[in-house]
Design an enzyme around this catalytic site. Sequence first.
Site, PDB file in Angstrom:
ATOM      1  N   LYS A 256       0.791  -1.133   0.192  1.00  0.00           N
ATOM      2  CA  LYS A 256       0.063   0.036  -0.063  1.00  0.00           C
ATOM      3  C   LYS A 256       0.832   1.327   0.015  1.00  0.00           C
ATOM      4  CE  LYS A 256      -3.869  -2.066   0.193  1.00  0.00           C
ATOM      5  NZ  LYS A 256      -4.907  -2.057   1.054  1.00  0.00           N
ATOM      6  N   ASP A 351      -2.969  -6.862  -0.078  1.00  0.00           N
ATOM      7  CA  ASP A 351      -2.008  -6.912   0.347  1.00  0.00           C
ATOM      8  C   ASP A 351      -1.663  -7.907   1.256  1.00  0.00           C
ATOM      9  OD1 ASP A 351      -3.141  -5.163   2.070  1.00  0.00           O
ATOM     10  OD2 ASP A 351      -1.355  -4.112   2.764  1.00  0.00           O
ATOM     11  N   ASP A 387      -3.061  -8.530  17.267  1.00  0.00           N
ATOM     12  CA  ASP A 387      -3.867  -7.668  16.226  1.00  0.00           C
ATOM     13  C   ASP A 387      -5.137  -8.588  15.727  1.00  0.00           C
ATOM     14  OD1 ASP A 387      -3.417  -5.367  14.153  1.00  0.00           O
ATOM     15  OD2 ASP A 387      -4.105  -7.133  12.700  1.00  0.00           O
ATOM     16  N   ASN A 388      -6.406  -7.787  15.867  1.00  0.00           N
ATOM     17  CA  ASN A 388      -7.733  -8.384  15.427  1.00  0.00           C
ATOM     18  C   ASN A 388      -7.823  -9.984  15.757  1.00  0.00           C
ATOM     19  OD1 ASN A 388      -8.929  -6.362  14.111  1.00  0.00           O
ATOM     20  ND2 ASN A 388      -7.495  -6.568  12.317  1.00  0.00           N
ATOM     21  N   GLU A 416      -6.724  -7.054  20.644  1.00  0.00           N
ATOM     22  CA  GLU A 416      -7.166  -5.779  19.960  1.00  0.00           C
ATOM     23  C   GLU A 416      -8.388  -6.186  19.065  1.00  0.00           C
ATOM     24  OE1 GLU A 416      -6.730  -2.920  16.325  1.00  0.00           O
ATOM     25  OE2 GLU A 416      -6.483  -5.078  16.171  1.00  0.00           O
ATOM     26  N   LYS A 527       1.009   4.548   9.200  1.00  0.00           N
ATOM     27  CA  LYS A 527       0.951   3.068   8.797  1.00  0.00           C
ATOM     28  C   LYS A 527       1.453   3.067   7.342  1.00  0.00           C
ATOM     29  CE  LYS A 527      -2.864   1.094   9.497  1.00  0.00           C
ATOM     30  NZ  LYS A 527      -4.355   0.845   9.591  1.00  0.00           N
ATOM     31  N   TYR A 528       1.466   3.967   6.657  1.00  0.00           N
ATOM     32  CA  TYR A 528       2.060   3.723   5.124  1.00  0.00           C
ATOM     33  C   TYR A 528       3.241   4.808   4.839  1.00  0.00           C
ATOM     34  CZ  TYR A 528      -2.722   2.222   5.609  1.00  0.00           C
ATOM     35  OH  TYR A 528      -3.794   1.213   5.689  1.00  0.00           O
TER      36      TYR A 528
END
Lengths: 656, 656
Positions: A256, A351, A387-388, A416, A527-528
């Site tokens: 990304k 991604d 994460d998640n 999270e 983040k990017y």
Amino acid sequence: MPSAPSPSYAPTVVIEDLYPCLEGGRYPVKRIVGEPLEVWADVFKDGHDILRAVLKWRQEGQQRWAEAAMSLGDNDRWHGRCSFEAPGTWEYVVEAWPDGFRSWKKTFAVRVEALDPDVPVEALEGARLLEQAAIRARAAGVMDGASQLTDCAELLRTLPADQLMDVLLSEELQAVMDKFPDREFATTSRALPVRVERERARFSSWYEFFPRNAEGRADRHSTFRDCLERLDDARAMGFDVIYFPPIHPIGITHRKGKNNTLTAGPDDVGSPWAIGGPAGGHRAIEPALGTETDFVWLLAEARKRGLEIALDFAINCSPDHPYVKDHPDWFYQRPDGSIRYAENPPKKYQDIYPLNFHCADWKNLWRELIDVVRYWVDLGVTIFRVDNPHTKPVAFWEELIRSIQRTNPEVLFLSEAFTKPKMMQVLAKAGFTQSYTYFTWRESKHELMAYVNELTRSEMRWYFRGNFWPNTPDILPGHLQHAAAPMFRLRAALAALLTPCWGMYSGYELCENDPYPGKEEYNHSEKYELLQRDWNAPGNIKAFITQLNRIRHENPALQLYDNVVFHAADHDQVMSFSRATPDGGNRLLVVMSLNATAGVESGVHLDLAALGLAEGQKFEVRDLLYGGVYQWQGADNYVVLRPDGVAMHVFSVKPL
Amino acid sequence: MPSAPSPSYAPTVVIEDLYPCLEGGRYPVKRIVGEPLEVWADVFKDGHDILRAVLKWRQEGQQRWAEAAMSLGDNDRWHGRCSFEAPGTWEYVVEAWPDGFRSWKKTFAVRVEALDPDVPVEALEGARLLEQAAIRARAAGVMDGASQLTDCAELLRTLPADQLMDVLLSEELQAVMDKFPDREFATTSRALPVRVERERARFSSWYEFFPRNAEGRADRHSTFRDCLERLDDARAMGFDVIYFPPIHPIGITHRKGKNNTLTAGPDDVGSPWAIGGPAGGHRAIEPALGTETDFVWLLAEARKRGLEIALDFAINCSPDHPYVKDHPDWFYQRPDGSIRYAENPPKKYQDIYPLNFHCADWKNLWRELIDVVRYWVDLGVTIFRVDNPHTKPVAFWEELIRSIQRTNPEVLFLSEAFTKPKMMQVLAKAGFTQSYTYFTWRESKHELMAYVNELTRSEMRWYFRGNFWPNTPDILPGHLQHAAAPMFRLRAALAALLTPCWGMYSGYELCENDPYPGKEEYNHSEKYELLQRDWNAPGNIKAFITQLNRIRHENPALQLYDNVVFHAADHDQVMSFSRATPDGGNRLLVVMSLNATAGVESGVHLDLAALGLAEGQKFEVRDLLYGGVYQWQGADNYVVLRPDGVAMHVFSVKPL
């Protein structure tokens, strides 16, 4: 088919409604080392026997039980309390038995009173009970106790009826008997589990930053070796857990670009959550950050500073992850033979490839992922932010956490899962130490009070430890967008003072407030891309955050989870709450404005009892933020709060 | 040590908080044959799959499950309902799985809407799901379903994108898919037990009399052959269970005399609860009553009349009981070698020896006692009233009832435990069908309402069926002592109308009201002597009792346990309640005075919704006792009640 126990033994005592108990004992309740666990049970028996009950507890794998007497309250309910000296899995039971001697003594007293002709023969019964206890005392090597009991037995056999009760009413005699009870007819409840964790499971202050942006330079990818300054800064602000987004190699395919665009330029760094590239997968380190040696060095530097580094465990695989080549069967195949990328139609995340936790080879997949965590644990990592987790099977997390904590009970896991309530709850039951919460979206006084009460007064308090974050790299909530410092101070204070676990994502201290248009996200999200930052930019609120964390560290009441009591305030935007240690040695009273743009005034009406204060008692309040000391009396006070001046009071309270 | 399941399989769905569940599934909930059981559970899964859940149930020993779809309510809670076709032990589980087709279809619709270029490849995925279902349909022999699915799959492969949804939105297609779901990834909850009993467990009207006094003659010991008239009389009054105090040989040693005196005269008949004499013990019949053949004859006569005879199971042994000689080790020995008689010092019961349920030979003792019950079951006895179960181990009752009901699920047990609440409750959980209650001592409106609500609205309603008795041979409560007929009518009506199970001890219909001075007992208790009685003495309330039982039999709403709703009445001594069947087909409204000596007037304010009535709706009330029919409207009414006239209204309610 569940069924009643067959009578291979004859239970004597009924033990029911053992509490705390989650889902019938399916999940452990949670405690911190040294923290008391209050246990109750209904304990009773047929007939008129006097009962005794003890609470027993032991660590998994131990044979010996520790034991504490329980006491009888109303309606056959008994209460006991224990605490646990080491992290790990423990269990507790209640054991109860008819107290033959006490029962006999009570009845005997009635006989003596009634001049019952059976007194002599019943005295012999008492003598028999004493002599049996003497045998137990002797077996335990307590010879003086044994002879005391034998002597008493002899008195019972020989003294005239009207002198017997003098012997029997001796508290010393009862004390000796209590040391050697006849537990032949004891019944033991089923065992209930407790997960015991170290102090930081309950009390922690998290600071999240991207190590690749540690220097705050848009033109340079920082490395682990560049992170010391950030560590020192976080430590100076009073944080103790440094949380890194994933540090693994970042995928190249479908990487990304800035602001989550679909096409990355050649210099775009990509999202750390798209894990796996030529340099490896979940066991590897992104080369631009340094080497494993560098990481281990940083772990040690953190440790020297009293800090722990929490890693992000994100089970996402980029198309370049080694698993894709080595284990294509671990992923979902589409009918055209390609591997399915993550999506939440119409959103697509090309991604990232999600793993199929129920593939035919699921056992090896689960084992591999658990081994990944163990790999980092073996390097010295003691905290993971996951994460998640709600997009992977709960059973997997239960297995992972149990497996890691069995050998490394010091390891903590933060869930999270910003999702539906029941899923958030079951993840905590299944083992997560702490959980992100809905705090980020709770704004009004009513919402905040209701939510804190739900977390800390419902059954959730036994297993769910909410960690309050005003922001994350994914979430710049509406109230912070374009907001000024007072709102940032307000939300930080709420998080830091309402719960012992809070965290912030770096940039918060700089009041970064620029949203991606129309979204609850940051513009130019870190983040990017790499961001240019002055970590000491003017207008920062680092001093205030430092004060909050200092107050948290200095006041044990703020380090406990379920002690928030709200007090009445007339104004809708004035909230007051207090927190105290159980012994009353530390009592904090907070009065704060929820209005970050205009001043408010309000009457505040304290629940004096909750503060351990008598009606009309004078007490001293010391302002821990602004330093004043005042003498107060009575429940009613009046406050004037202004966003740019004194927007809140954090008082320590001392009865006079 | 309880622990999480090891991952020998990979559960997909979380199923929690399955309800109804007693003590974590340790005890069964109770139902009646045909009575619905409402079940709920929290059911959810990681990710975004659409779920399906079914409730499954089966009888102990059966392999095959019955199954019913559950439906999703709020917050991940699913509801289902089942009922049971035969008495016995049943179990239920919830099974849930991700519905692959529905989940795919939902996502696919979004893709089509968004003109996603992946639509063709995803259509192939749908075709695959349809073809797999076709295989399952074929395996089940449903060939037309299979070809329908195959045809649809072909359409998915070939139709242009914009026509696909027309195929997929077909309800017929979804219905076929629902018949052949892919349950490979189903998760099943643990099983919870249900004890199912026959109708009379919930709805029964008991009449207790001493067969030895059946003729009401002080000068003659009646026999079983003399009991027919009493049976007919009880039947005429509408009773269906005839309960006999113990019918076994009565001890001679220390036999009690009239009014419980310590010395019996030669003609004294003794207490039937002092069991065991030269003619035998618990398997024998008191010779003065007749023979076993006589008893079996009487059972058959009762059966012909639609009556059941309940025996008293009283585990008391007189000093003359065969056990005393054959099994002295089953009793408690005193230090002088004598056997300990029952006592509650300073009270002594020298005519009774209690058994030691925890003696070394306890297994044989327990087995023998269970065999005693089985002996009478084999003769045709189907109901037992159990004397003082709270003075014997709960584990023993659990074993006894389970053991008997395993082969004879029709057998019912009434617990006579007038003791502390937790013990009364656990006896019901352990298996007793019905229980005596505190009703006998609940007098004021507040007490009665609170108690009925506790029984029928708390968790108790799942296992505890209260049987209301205004009197027993042991209890002549204060309010009946020297009282007149209106009080007897009042207490009978309360018992008969508040609960589907009620009972009375004979003599009540004659308003016998003479207490032993200073006690809550009868003077010249029938327990110790034969009484002279005219069963049709003037002033009796048999007609009224007959009316009560007739109304109970004619109105199904009065045959349910947990449907009492109280309505507001201004006067402290006016109570109003209603009871309806779930379908509203039968609705009763009761308004009664609790004052048995003076008239009262009161406004009554109905909860119209509870009566299934809309605001302002007209309704007809028909007085089932006095015969009037009135048309009412609105919640507010006014009643005038007089002890010697209309003291209560029992209305059937019909919306107009």
